[in-house]
Design a protein around this motif. Structure first.
Motif, PDB file in Angstrom:
ATOM      1  N   TRP A  20       0.911  -1.101   0.035  1.00  0.00           N
ATOM      2  CA  TRP A  20      -0.096  -0.042   0.104  1.00  0.00           C
ATOM      3  C   TRP A  20       0.988   1.106  -0.100  1.00  0.00           C
ATOM      4  O   TRP A  20       0.397   2.399   0.149  1.00  0.00           O
ATOM      5  N   ARG A  22       2.180   3.983  -1.611  1.00  0.00           N
ATOM      6  CA  ARG A  22       2.223   4.855  -2.786  1.00  0.00           C
ATOM      7  C   ARG A  22       2.846   6.172  -3.113  1.00  0.00           C
ATOM      8  O   ARG A  22       2.910   6.779  -1.975  1.00  0.00           O
ATOM      9  N   ARG A  92       0.370  11.708 -22.632  1.00  0.00           N
ATOM     10  CA  ARG A  92       0.188  11.110 -21.248  1.00  0.00           C
ATOM     11  C   ARG A  92       0.765  11.899 -20.230  1.00  0.00           C
ATOM     12  O   ARG A  92       0.390  12.042 -19.068  1.00  0.00           O
ATOM     13  N   GLU A 187      -7.628   9.671  -2.696  1.00  0.00           N
ATOM     14  CA  GLU A 187      -8.057   8.481  -2.797  1.00  0.00           C
ATOM     15  C   GLU A 187      -7.243   7.455  -2.882  1.00  0.00           C
ATOM     16  O   GLU A 187      -6.484   7.261  -3.867  1.00  0.00           O
ATOM     17  N   SER A 189      -4.888   4.269  -2.910  1.00  0.00           N
ATOM     18  CA  SER A 189      -5.212   3.065  -3.672  1.00  0.00           C
ATOM     19  C   SER A 189      -3.876   2.232  -3.564  1.00  0.00           C
ATOM     20  O   SER A 189      -2.855   2.681  -3.410  1.00  0.00           O
ATOM     21  N   THR A 191      -2.834   0.206  -6.155  1.00  0.00           N
ATOM     22  CA  THR A 191      -2.326   0.390  -7.435  1.00  0.00           C
ATOM     23  C   THR A 191      -1.430   1.590  -7.759  1.00  0.00           C
ATOM     24  O   THR A 191      -1.996   2.878  -7.711  1.00  0.00           O
ATOM     25  N   GLU A 193      -0.380   5.152  -9.311  1.00  0.00           N
ATOM     26  CA  GLU A 193      -0.829   5.735 -10.446  1.00  0.00           C
ATOM     27  C   GLU A 193      -0.357   5.549 -11.607  1.00  0.00           C
ATOM     28  O   GLU A 193      -1.292   5.777 -12.572  1.00  0.00           O
ATOM     29  N   GLU A 195       0.617   3.032 -13.204  1.00  0.00           N
ATOM     30  CA  GLU A 195       0.078   1.806 -13.671  1.00  0.00           C
ATOM     31  C   GLU A 195      -1.625   2.153 -13.762  1.00  0.00           C
ATOM     32  O   GLU A 195      -1.884   1.703 -15.055  1.00  0.00           O
ATOM     33  N   ARG A 196      -2.247   3.047 -13.173  1.00  0.00           N
ATOM     34  CA  ARG A 196      -3.578   2.979 -13.390  1.00  0.00           C
ATOM     35  C   ARG A 196      -3.703   3.997 -14.563  1.00  0.00           C
ATOM     36  O   ARG A 196      -4.943   3.664 -15.167  1.00  0.00           O
ATOM     37  N   THR A 197      -2.741   4.825 -15.006  1.00  0.00           N
ATOM     38  CA  THR A 197      -2.946   5.641 -16.132  1.00  0.00           C
ATOM     39  C   THR A 197      -2.576   5.196 -17.245  1.00  0.00           C
ATOM     40  O   THR A 197      -2.553   5.890 -18.407  1.00  0.00           O
ATOM     41  N   GLY A 198      -1.816   4.173 -17.332  1.00  0.00           N
ATOM     42  CA  GLY A 198      -1.164   3.364 -18.457  1.00  0.00           C
ATOM     43  C   GLY A 198       0.169   3.967 -18.771  1.00  0.00           C
ATOM     44  O   GLY A 198       0.597   3.386 -19.684  1.00  0.00           O
ATOM     45  N   GLN A 201       3.614  -0.582 -16.417  1.00  0.00           N
ATOM     46  CA  GLN A 201       3.137  -1.622 -15.682  1.00  0.00           C
ATOM     47  C   GLN A 201       4.292  -2.504 -14.929  1.00  0.00           C
ATOM     48  O   GLN A 201       5.458  -2.484 -15.424  1.00  0.00           O
TER      49      GLN A 201
END
Length: 212
Positions: A20, A22, A92, A187, A189, A191, A193, A195-198, A201
């Motif tokens: 966790w 992040r 991006r 928020e 998370s 995961t 960020e 990785e969440r936004t592409g 990975q």
């Protein structure tokens, strides 16, 4: 004194803490209780350091003008970094919020005293950069303590170190290591960020340990 036992339950929770941790970029604006912030900074000082030198130096940046100077520094460096990307990557990158400088209620700059008297030079004769690494260990300890207290931390790395040193009137002999935004995450998370936004990975197949 005997070492305390660490149960299987504790070990599992410790792994959860690691997962966790992040790099937070979006913060609530309400400040932490001062006692909580002090406790987190105190916990960071439990980090290991070469020769027990404890070379980390934390600067709480509360002054509005100094914060403004850091923000301007970031904007200049971020605009320059954007030039290094093209096409979809550029789009991006531009869409990423790479700093919590506007919303995070607490700003903490971390410096390293590169050649402190404490520690008497032990472990630094051939690798003097170990004081920097020790300061990074303190940052990581701070980070984990923050996550355990449901506090977010974001590391702003797109900065001109010399300009930061000047803006904060840092002592001669201190080297800038990190600028940290600290506050309650907007928020939470597990995961990353990026990785969440592409943007990138994780590679679970990659082994980073080898045998010689």
């Amino acid at each position: 004194m005997n070492a305390p036992p660490f149960s299987a339950s504790f070990q599992s929770e410790l792994e959860t803490l690691f997962r966790w941790r992040r790099d937070v970029r979006h913060f609530r604006t309400d400040p932490l209780p001062r006692a909580l912030l002090d406790n987190l900074l105190q916990a960071s000082c439990l980090a290991p350091s070469v020769g027990l030198s404890e070379p980390w130096r934390f600067v709480l940046v509360n002054d509005a003008d100094r914060r403004s100077a850091i923000r301007s520094n970031f904007e200049r460096c971020n605009a320059e970094a954007l030039k290094g990307y093209e096409g979809d990557r550029a789009a991006r990158y531009a869409a990423l919020k790479l700093a919590g400088l506007n919303d995070a209620p607490h700003h903490v700059a971390v410096f390293c005293e590169k050649d402190p008297a404490q520690g008497r030079g032990l472990g630094r004769s051939t690798m003097p950069e170990t004081t920097i690494w020790s300061a990074v260990m303190a940052i990581h300890t701070f980070w984990l303590a923050a996550v355990a207290a449901e506090v977010g931390l974001g590391w702003v790395s797109i900065l001109d170190p010399d300009a930061v040193h000047h803006a904060l009137d840092a002592e001669e002999g201190w080297e800038f290591v990190a600028y940290l935004c600290v506050g309650y995450p907007l928020e939470p998370s597990m995961t990353p960020e990026l990785e969440r936004t592409g943007w990138e990975q994780r590679n679970p197949e990659r082994r980073v340990w080898i045998t010689r």
